[in-house]
Design a protein around this motif. Structure first.
Motif, short mmCIF file in Angstrom:
data_model
loop_
_atom_site.label_atom_id
_atom_site.label_comp_id
_atom_site.label_asym_id
_atom_site.label_seq_id
_atom_site.Cartn_x
_atom_site.Cartn_y
_atom_site.Cartn_z
N ILE A 70 0.83 -1.19 0.00
CA ILE A 70 0.00 0.00 0.00
C ILE A 70 0.87 1.24 0.00
O ILE A 70 1.73 1.42 0.85
N GLY A 71 0.66 2.10 -0.95
CA GLY A 71 1.46 3.32 -1.08
C GLY A 71 1.21 3.91 -2.45
O GLY A 71 0.47 3.37 -3.25
N SER A 75 -2.80 4.98 -3.59
CA SER A 75 -3.22 5.27 -2.22
C SER A 75 -3.99 6.59 -2.19
O SER A 75 -3.88 7.43 -3.09
N ARG A 76 -4.75 6.79 -1.14
CA ARG A 76 -5.54 8.02 -1.00
C ARG A 76 -4.68 9.15 -0.45
O ARG A 76 -3.91 8.96 0.48
N TYR A 109 -7.24 2.95 -10.57
CA TYR A 109 -7.17 3.51 -9.22
C TYR A 109 -8.46 4.27 -8.88
O TYR A 109 -9.03 4.10 -7.80
#
Length: 327
Positions: A70-71, A75-76, A109
């Protein structure tokens, strides 16, 4: 297993011919994650459907053949989202990190983030409206669960290239996930003239769907910019029609409804040929979740907000930066 095309490597051909699912998953994952190929391109090469490719990628992640950290990208970015929400006066903004060099991944995404927003927003018994776009296709791929609701197609059918699900198929897929009814429109989104549109709109089946669309709880839509390959509607028209609509002031569209940079609805002749809910009916939906991506859609996205068509905005970081820069 299907037979692939001639552009497979020897290793990929052997994996496909052997029927070894693990080998095929690895081969497809390498193309998708390492070579940045789209699911449509991979499906064509391997002789599979887009959905089979999506399933094999999911299986590869589930089985540990692919591990995703996650990154960024994907990612948000909550800080950028807060700035965008305040600057544009939105009820909510969601921003996902993107890589400008990979536009098709930006669609993935944004589609995943859209799926999360829709899953959180839908309540049992709701009526959910959906308009076709590349991001709603990605959303449908990512959406594994949805509270029971009915799903209503907001406008006539769009028929994308082979391997990509169209408007009717997306509506049905979402209804299947939600264990609810699908209300579909088989007529094209844009027809030849106003008389033909009038006749179709009087058809009981189409009239019933559009009546349901007037009492939605939420709608999922996407911004189209009035440029080639930036709007599904733009690409349906002749060059002369495209130029005439641009000359009328249109900079973008949502579900076939045009608006200018000030957010005013553009009453071009196209409006009389669109099979779907009106701009005013879209504005009246209580919760409007709208996606967009790419800096080139900044003007159209800002205009859509001004037009009162956006409640929650889901975008990639490239577009968010462009929107803040030009605010």
């Amino acid at each position: 297993m299907a037979t692939g095309g001639s552009d497979l490597s020897e290793t990929e051909s052997r994996a496909l011919e052997s029927g070894d699912d693990v080998a095929v998953q690895i081969a497809i994952a390498r193309r998708y994650y390492h070579r940045d190929e789209s699911k449509v391109a991979i499906a064509k090469a391997f002789g599979l459907s887009r959905f089979q490719v999506a399933r094999l990628l999911q299986d590869a992640r589930r089985d540990g053949l692919v591990r995703i950290e996650i990154g960024a990208p994907g990612s948000r970015d909550r800080e950028l989202a807060a700035a965008l929400q305040e600057r544009l006066g939105l009820a909510k903004a969601v921003v996902v990190a993107s890589a400008p060099s990979s536009p098709h991944m930006a669609v993935e995404y944004v589609g995943r983030a859209l799926a999360e927003e829709v899953a959180a927003a839908v309540k049992a018994g709701d009526a959910l409206g959906v308009a076709w776009s590349s991001t709603t296709v990605a959303m449908a791929d990512a959406l594994a669960q949805l509270r029971p609701c009915s799903v209503v197609q907001l406008a006539g059918a769009i028929y994308p290239p082979a391997g990509v699900p169209g408007s009717v198929e997306i509506t049905r897929r979402l209804a299947q996930v939600a264990r609810g009814d699908a209300h579909t429109i088989y007529a094209p989104l844009v027809v030849a003239d106003a008389e033909t549109a009038g006749g179709l709109l009087r058809q009981p089946e189409i009239d019933d769907v559009l009546k349901r669309a007037r009492s939605l709880d939420l709608a999922v839509m996407s911004v189209g910019a009035w440029h080639p390959s930036a709007s599904a509607v733009y690409d349906l028209l002749s060059p002369q029609e495209q130029e005439e609509i641009a000359a009328a002031g249109a900079c973008g569209e949502i579900s076939g409804r045009l608006f200018d940079t000030a957010g005013r609805i553009v009453a071009a002749s196209l409006s009389e040929r669109v099979i779907g809910v009106t701009a005013e009916e879209l504005q009246a939906v209580p919760h409007r979740i709208v996606s967009s991506h790419g800096a080139f859609r900044a003007e159209a996205t800002r205009a859509a907000v001004r037009a009162g068509l956006v409640h929650t905005l889901v975008v990639d970081s490239e577009l968010a930066a462009a929107l803040l820069e030009t605010a």
